[in-house]
Design an enzyme around this catalytic site. Structure first.
Site, mmCIF file in Angstrom:
data_model
loop_
_atom_site.group_PDB
_atom_site.id
_atom_site.type_symbol
_atom_site.label_atom_id
_atom_site.label_comp_id
_atom_site.label_asym_id
_atom_site.label_seq_id
_atom_site.Cartn_x
_atom_site.Cartn_y
_atom_site.Cartn_z
ATOM 1 C CE LYS A 145 -1.712 2.936 2.774
ATOM 2 N NZ LYS A 145 -1.741 4.157 1.950
ATOM 3 C CB THR A 187 7.153 8.198 15.636
ATOM 4 O OG1 THR A 187 8.398 8.416 14.970
ATOM 5 C CG2 THR A 187 7.401 7.467 16.927
ATOM 6 C CD GLU A 237 13.776 3.578 7.016
ATOM 7 O OE1 GLU A 237 13.549 2.713 6.158
ATOM 8 O OE2 GLU A 237 14.474 4.586 6.809
ATOM 9 C CB CYS A 281 13.335 8.825 7.698
ATOM 10 S SG CYS A 281 14.002 7.692 6.505
ATOM 11 C CD GLU A 290 10.818 12.711 11.086
ATOM 12 O OE1 GLU A 290 9.693 12.253 11.320
ATOM 13 O OE2 GLU A 290 11.699 12.073 10.482
HETATM 14 O O1 TXE Z 1 2.911 9.852 7.621
HETATM 15 P P1 TXE Z 1 2.014 8.589 7.865
HETATM 16 P P2 TXE Z 1 2.436 11.267 7.050
HETATM 17 C C1 TXE Z 1 6.943 11.550 9.313
HETATM 18 C C2 TXE Z 1 7.253 13.004 9.106
HETATM 19 C C3 TXE Z 1 5.958 13.580 8.626
HETATM 20 C C4 TXE Z 1 4.977 12.775 9.416
HETATM 21 C C5 TXE Z 1 3.600 12.685 8.830
HETATM 22 O O2 TXE Z 1 7.613 13.589 10.325
HETATM 23 O O3 TXE Z 1 5.820 14.925 8.923
HETATM 24 O O4 TXE Z 1 5.549 11.497 9.468
HETATM 25 O O5 TXE Z 1 3.622 12.177 7.508
HETATM 26 C C6 TXE Z 1 -0.081 5.114 5.964
HETATM 27 N N1 TXE Z 1 -2.710 2.431 9.429
HETATM 28 N N2 TXE Z 1 7.310 10.706 8.216
HETATM 29 O O6 TXE Z 1 1.204 11.762 7.725
HETATM 30 O O7 TXE Z 1 0.616 9.025 8.108
HETATM 31 C C7 TXE Z 1 -0.161 6.247 4.976
HETATM 32 O O8 TXE Z 1 -1.264 6.098 4.111
HETATM 33 C C8 TXE Z 1 -1.888 2.026 8.455
HETATM 34 C C9 TXE Z 1 8.569 10.026 8.340
HETATM 35 O O9 TXE Z 1 2.338 11.134 5.622
HETATM 36 O O10 TXE Z 1 2.703 7.765 8.880
HETATM 37 C C10 TXE Z 1 1.183 6.106 4.277
HETATM 38 O O11 TXE Z 1 1.089 5.055 3.321
HETATM 39 N N3 TXE Z 1 -1.273 2.843 7.618
HETATM 40 C C11 TXE Z 1 8.716 8.922 7.378
HETATM 41 C C12 TXE Z 1 2.111 5.700 5.423
HETATM 42 O O12 TXE Z 1 1.258 5.146 6.420
HETATM 43 C C13 TXE Z 1 -1.455 4.160 7.785
HETATM 44 C C14 TXE Z 1 8.141 9.138 6.031
HETATM 45 C C15 TXE Z 1 2.904 6.854 6.051
HETATM 46 O O13 TXE Z 1 2.011 7.866 6.432
HETATM 47 C C16 TXE Z 1 -2.293 4.663 8.799
HETATM 48 C C17 TXE Z 1 6.877 9.829 6.057
HETATM 49 C C18 TXE Z 1 -2.942 3.729 9.646
HETATM 50 N N4 TXE Z 1 -3.734 4.099 10.640
HETATM 51 C C19 TXE Z 1 6.541 10.602 7.122
HETATM 52 N N5 TXE Z 1 -2.276 6.005 8.726
HETATM 53 C C20 TXE Z 1 10.072 8.313 7.245
HETATM 54 N N6 TXE Z 1 10.531 7.642 8.297
HETATM 55 O O14 TXE Z 1 10.691 8.364 6.201
HETATM 56 C C21 TXE Z 1 -1.462 6.345 7.697
HETATM 57 N N7 TXE Z 1 -0.977 5.233 7.122
#
Ligand code: TXE
Length: 500
Positions: free
Chosen positions: A188, A243, A264, A298, A396
């Protein structure tokens, strides 16, 4: 989309994708669709189906059937390697197309997308070798009556949830390694950047991957992602993202089938610069480390921890470097810094810049949104007069915002570097080998760079310590993560009876 045609432009109408099931695209049909707007241009570029929890069930059932009948895991490693190698060849052939859609949905410069796609070719090529060399162990030291074998088996059906910052690269840091041992997959992608995951699915079918081995469901995290993390028939899940969501992934695994997890998550990564470093190189590296991918990495080096004697001069050197970086249209070959990927992220970064000023930090450069006539852009920003307790130094930001923290002693530098809940990556800049190694040993980070930053390749594993996550991706480590170990005890000769 020929590389030679220098004036790339967004498409006139959005490209409509289906999701990918059992070896073919499924059109959106009655489902809602999500129209993705290019963050660099402000125009719609792709249309993606919003899958349902039932679609997730169907995709998992497809991956389960493909796993259970051994159409993939039952092949020998050489045959799996051949498919991975053919995938690499086709990615190379379609590289320009992949880079184009990556840049449109994500906002990163086209030159960077091209380089990332090139890196992904290497991931598939390297993993193909691992499909052939993966092996277990044997114990010939158990006496004449016993022989022990340890075998590695694929885990089963793997889910992969990816974010929007490196949609194709993060996918390719996982998929070929997961496939190498014979697992099947449901992926996904982020709802904002689904196109290149769907293109990869099509490529792998063309490369000869059996139907059902690689499926892609599209749509929001709170529905489609949530259905995956709660699914009773996904054996292992790789999650890359925030996180906050990482925490709910762990909870959902505990409440469902205790699926094995790879996580990650976030980072607040130190760049430690000593006065004895090559400061020209270090300034370039620190500028790259915070502005590459507009800081939406990240592993971006967002905390500059610099020896006090050179702190002011070095801060100016980094600011001078950043002033020369070309911010602009991501489809322009000359652009080095592109757009901010999502509206929410744009607001988050600008919010942190305002907060930094409120907290009393001093702007050395940047600090504002850039109006380029279209899309959303933020000037690379540096804060000095930062204290370790400020939120801009602790949280972050995931944007091009660097904080400067001066130190006086090596011990102080180490303590500052470790003063974070995260442990994803770190860099040290010094020409003194003793200091470099001491820092490498004592700073907690899954990835470490000495006199460089953000480099990588298929050989070296990826992952974090502390709240940055669990497990490792890529390299032989990445293949082994997606296997389970079985101990086989073989008794030789006549059994000594328990009941005479
Ligand atoms: O991340 P999300 P977001 C961090 C970074 C950023 C913040 C928010 O600080 O500002 O996260 O980004 C899926 N169950 N990183 O909101 O929501 C979502 O559809 C299962 C760091 O975009 O965590 C996407 O495919 N899945 C990071 C994925 O999770 C869920 C990279 C990441 O989205 C879900 C990105 C749920 N309940 C953001 N909710 C890195 N480590 O590189 C969302 N998703």
């Amino acid at each position: 989309m020929d590389k030679a045609s220098s004036h790339l432009a967004p498409p006139e109408t959005p490209r409509a994708f289906g999701f990918y099931l059992d070896g073919g695209f499924v059109p959106a049909g009655e489902r809602e669709t999500f129209l993705r707007t290019s963050p660099g241009h402000g125009v719609p570029v792709t249309s993606i189906p919003t899958c349902s929890a039932e679609d997730v069930d169907t995709a998992v059932a497809s991956a389960r059937a493909a796993f259970e009948d051994r159409r993939w895991s039952g092949l020998n490693g050489a045959d799996r390697a051949a498919v991975l190698l053919r995938t690499a060849e086709i990615i190379r052939r379609r590289a320009e197309e992949i880079a184009y859609w990556e840049t449109l949905e994500n906002g990163k410069p086209i030159s960077q997308s091209r380089a990332e796609v090139g890196g992904c070719v290497g991931m598939f090529e390297y993993a193909s070798g691992l499909a052939r060399s993966l092996h277990g162990d044997s114990f010939n030291n158990l006496g004449d009556g016993m022989f022990g074998i340890v075998t590695r088996e694929p885990v089963g059906v793997c889910g992969v949830i990816t974010p929007w910052n490196f949609p194709f690269l993060i996918l390719c840091e996982r998929v070929p390694y997961i496939l190498a041992s014979g697992n099947t997959l449901v992926v996904k992608p982020s709802e904002f950047t689904s196109a290149t995951s769907l293109i990869l699915a099509e490529i792998m079918t063309e490369a000869g991957l059996p139907d059902g081995v690689f499926n892609v469901v599209t749509g929001p995290g709170r529905t489609v992602g949530q259905a995956m993390i709660e699914h009773m028939d996904i054996d292992m899940l790789s999650f890359t993202g925030s996180t906050r969501v990482g925490r709910s992934v762990v909870e959902a695994a505990g409440k469902s089938n205790f699926k094995k997890l790879g996580l990650e998550l976030g980072g607040k990564n130190p760049q430690i610069v000593f006065a004895d470093a090559d400061l020209e190189d270090a300034a370039d590296g620190v500028a790259f480390g915070i502005a590459f991918n507009t800081g939406q990495c990240c592993v971006s080096g967002s905390r500059l921890i610099v020896e006090r004697s050179v702190a002011d001069a070095f801060g100016r050197m980094v600011a001078d470097k950043l002033a020369k970086a070309v911010v602009g249209d991501p489809l322009d070959e000359a652009t080095q810094i592109g757009a901010i990927t999502t509206d929410a992220q744009n607001a988050t970064i600008l919010g942190y810049i305002a907060k930094g000023q409120d907290e009393g930090a001093r702007l050395l450069c940047g600090g504002e949104a850039l109006d380029l006539g279209q899309g959303q852009y933020i000037a690379p920003t540096i804060f000095s007069d930062v204290t370790p307790s400020m939120s801009i130094a602790r949280e972050e930001i995931f944007g091009p915002v660097l904080t400067i923290l001066p130190f006086d002693t090596v011990e102080e530098a180490i303590a500052m570097a470790n003063d974070t809940e995260y442990g994803l990556a770190a860099s040290v800049w010094t020409k003194n080998i003793d200091k470099a190694l001491m820092i490498t040993r004592r700073v907690q980070a899954g990835r470490f760079w000495v006199n460089t930053t953000l480099s990588g390749g298929p050989e070296l594993p990826i992952g974090g310590m502390k709240a940055s996550g669990w497990g490792r991706e890529a390299g032989i480590y990445g293949v082994e993560e997606y296997t389970q170990v079985k101990s086989v005890h073989i008794e030789l000769g006549k059994r000594q009876h328990w009941i005479e």
